[in-house]
Motif scaffolding. Structure first.
Motif, PDB file in Angstrom:
ATOM      1  N   SER A 165      43.603 136.768   5.951  1.00  0.00           N
ATOM      2  CA  SER A 165      43.757 135.603   6.806  1.00  0.00           C
ATOM      3  C   SER A 165      44.821 135.812   7.885  1.00  0.00           C
ATOM      4  N   HIS A 208      47.883 129.906   8.010  1.00  0.00           N
ATOM      5  CA  HIS A 208      47.302 129.895   6.668  1.00  0.00           C
ATOM      6  C   HIS A 208      48.312 130.418   5.649  1.00  0.00           C
ATOM      7  N   VAL A 209      48.122 130.017   4.381  1.00  0.00           N
ATOM      8  CA  VAL A 209      49.078 130.399   3.348  1.00  0.00           C
ATOM      9  C   VAL A 209      48.600 131.578   2.505  1.00  0.00           C
ATOM     10  N   TYR A 210      47.517 132.227   2.920  1.00  0.00           N
ATOM     11  CA  TYR A 210      47.222 133.539   2.360  1.00  0.00           C
ATOM     12  C   TYR A 210      48.256 134.531   2.901  1.00  0.00           C
ATOM     13  N   ARG A 242      48.216 122.607   3.744  1.00  0.00           N
ATOM     14  CA  ARG A 242      48.165 123.899   3.056  1.00  0.00           C
ATOM     15  C   ARG A 242      49.445 124.105   2.265  1.00  0.00           C
ATOM     16  N   ALA A 299      51.347 126.579  -0.977  1.00  0.00           N
ATOM     17  CA  ALA A 299      51.311 127.770  -1.824  1.00  0.00           C
ATOM     18  C   ALA A 299      52.625 127.897  -2.572  1.00  0.00           C
ATOM     19  N   LEU A 323      47.528 128.646  -4.469  1.00  0.00           N
ATOM     20  CA  LEU A 323      47.468 128.113  -3.112  1.00  0.00           C
ATOM     21  C   LEU A 323      46.280 127.175  -2.946  1.00  0.00           C
ATOM     22  N   ARG A 324      46.458 126.283  -1.983  1.00  0.00           N
ATOM     23  CA  ARG A 324      45.360 125.436  -1.505  1.00  0.00           C
ATOM     24  C   ARG A 324      45.410 125.524   0.009  1.00  0.00           C
ATOM     25  N   ASP A 325      44.440 126.193   0.607  1.00  0.00           N
ATOM     26  CA  ASP A 325      44.491 126.475   2.037  1.00  0.00           C
ATOM     27  C   ASP A 325      43.795 125.393   2.864  1.00  0.00           C
TER      28      ASP A 325
END
Length: 447
Positions: A306, A310-312, A389, A391, A400-402
């Motif tokens: 990602s 984003h929190v990836y 988002r 994490a 995490l919840r993106d």
């Protein structure tokens, strides 16, 4: 937290053994180093030479080889939130939703201790050259938050020669020196560098804390032929243009580092370099003052997943290093670190005292920079005006919840650093354990 008596006793042992300072509780004035904190803007994991040899960044590659390369340096997924972390040592969600995304609002109150104000109280001269973006009006500017001198843009990204912010914004006029708007000729990267070098050359008596948050390598990207030609080996014209911006910034880092080594105050210098978030990868263009071209796949977070916002891992894990010849040995630090950690670390390096009445989220990571093993810890992310988002990392595990409507995901980063195997459905007990930690962290957030 990091200001407990037990922790201070541990620091005395660690630093005494390493002979870093004569006294760790408060370094003698003659021992206080110059501190140079350099931030690039939107530079992805794969946008530096030591990760991608197509990128020409010889200065940063050399500093990483001679100093400590930080392989697990985390930041927030966007610019304002990361700057809140660096300046306050606290997660941006502690201050409210406006700090959890790029924002022109006033980030935190005037009485909030900042890295600049705490170092200033310890005898440092404090200066910012570059992008503030923690309150885009002059009355919210850096000189009201501990900086003796400031120069650059109060708002976010700007036209590199135009020096204005987004043309549709009420903050379009933003280029300033000490909160007075000015007009100048030149590329923003060069102007910021020249100001930073001058401050180092004028550093006569006091130690200097110099914060250099470049506007580069954020779009809009405008570069001279001499930088583009050095990257002619890159086939994609969009990637070539971006690589030229990296090479240009890298040369400016060289100038700043060289000036830091010859500062008239005769002090040693600690240089820290970090990107503020992962790469944006694609840009629609026509947002900032022209030229602001549309760019496709021009920057890269590969092989991380990602991108910016984003929190990836691709949004929050970035290139970073710390360089202090004779004090930091060449090494690779694999401990998970966060932008909030630099507050406590640089305060200690500068012989200052952490305010005792604040629950800081960061910790002093100097022991990790000098090779000490890291304890298990939690790291926490919230992004978006609606906290869309979220994490949390604890040890090797990350939840995490993106997106607000997305499902929670669970990864073991030791086994799966590229977040390909979501274990949420097969490991519900671990998922619930991690969500309990998220709920506990949320108790510290501002409403």
């Amino acid at each position: 937290m990091t200001n407990t008596p037990a922790f201070r006793r541990l620091l005395l042992l660690v630093f005494g053994a390493c002979s870093v300072f004569g006294s760790m509780s408060a370094a003698e004035e003659t021992e206080q180093p110059n501190i140079v904190l350099i931030i690039s803007d939107d530079q992805g994991w794969n946008d530096i030479g030591y990760h991608d040899p197509d990128i020409k960044s010889p200065t940063l590659d050399r500093l990483a080889a001679e100093g400590v390369r930080l392989d697990w340096q985390y930041v927030m997924p966007q610019c304002t939130p990361t700057r809140v972390c660096l300046m306050t040592g606290r997660y941006p969600s502690r201050f409210g939703n406006h700090c959890c995304r790029a924002s022109n609002e006033h980030a935190f109150s005037f009485d909030t201790p900042t890295l600049a104000s705490v170092l200033k109280a310890a005898g440092y001269r404090t200066a910012l050259c570059g992008k503030w973006h923690l309150g885009s009006k002059p009355e919210w500017g850096p000189n009201h938050h501990g900086f003796d001198h400031s120069y650059g843009s109060l708002a976010g990204a700007i036209g590199m020669y135009d020096h204005r912010y987004r043309l549709s914004s009420p903050f379009v006029v933003t280029w300033h020196r000490n909160h007075e708007f000015i007009e100048e000729q030149g590329h923003a990267t060069d102007l910021v560098t020249a100001e930073a070098v001058k401050l180092l050359e004028d550093a006569r008596d006091q130690p200097l804390f110099l914060y250099v948050p470049f506007q580069s390598v954020h779009n809009p990207i405008v570069e001279e032929d001499k930088w583009i030609e050095q990257n002619s080996h890159i086939e994609s014209p969009d990637r070539r243009l971006y690589a030229a911006a990296v090479t240009h910034m890298d040369d400016c880092v060289r100038q700043i580092v060289e000036a830091s080594q010859n500062a008239p105050n005769g002090r040693e210098s600690l240089v820290v370099f970090i990107s503020d978030n992962g790469a944006v990868v694609n840009s629609s263009g026509n947002v900032y003052p022209p030229p602001d071209p549309k760019l496709s796949n021009f920057s890269s977070n590969k092989p991380l997943r990602s991108s910016k916002t984003h929190v990836y891992e691709g949004g929050i894990r970035v290139p970073a290093l710390a360089w202090w010849p004779g004090r930091l040995e060449p090494s690779v630090c694999k401990a998970p670190l966060h932008a909030v950690d630099w507050f406590a670390t640089l305060v200690e390096v500068g012989g200052a005292e952490l305010p005792a009445d604040i629950a800081f989220d960061g910790q002093n990571i100097w022991p990790q920079l000098t090779g000490e093993p890291a304890d298990q810890r939690e790291l926490y992310w919230v992004w978006g005006g609606n906290r869309d988002r979220v994490a949390l990392r604890a040890g090797d595990w990350k939840v995490l919840r993106d997106g607000r409507k997305k499902q929670w995901e669970l990864y073991n980063l030791k086994d799966d650093p590229y977040e390909k195997n979501n274990l949420a459905s097969t490991n519900p007990e671990r998922l619930e354990e991690m969500l309990d930690k998220v709920r506990e962290q949320k108790l510290g957030d501002a409403s």
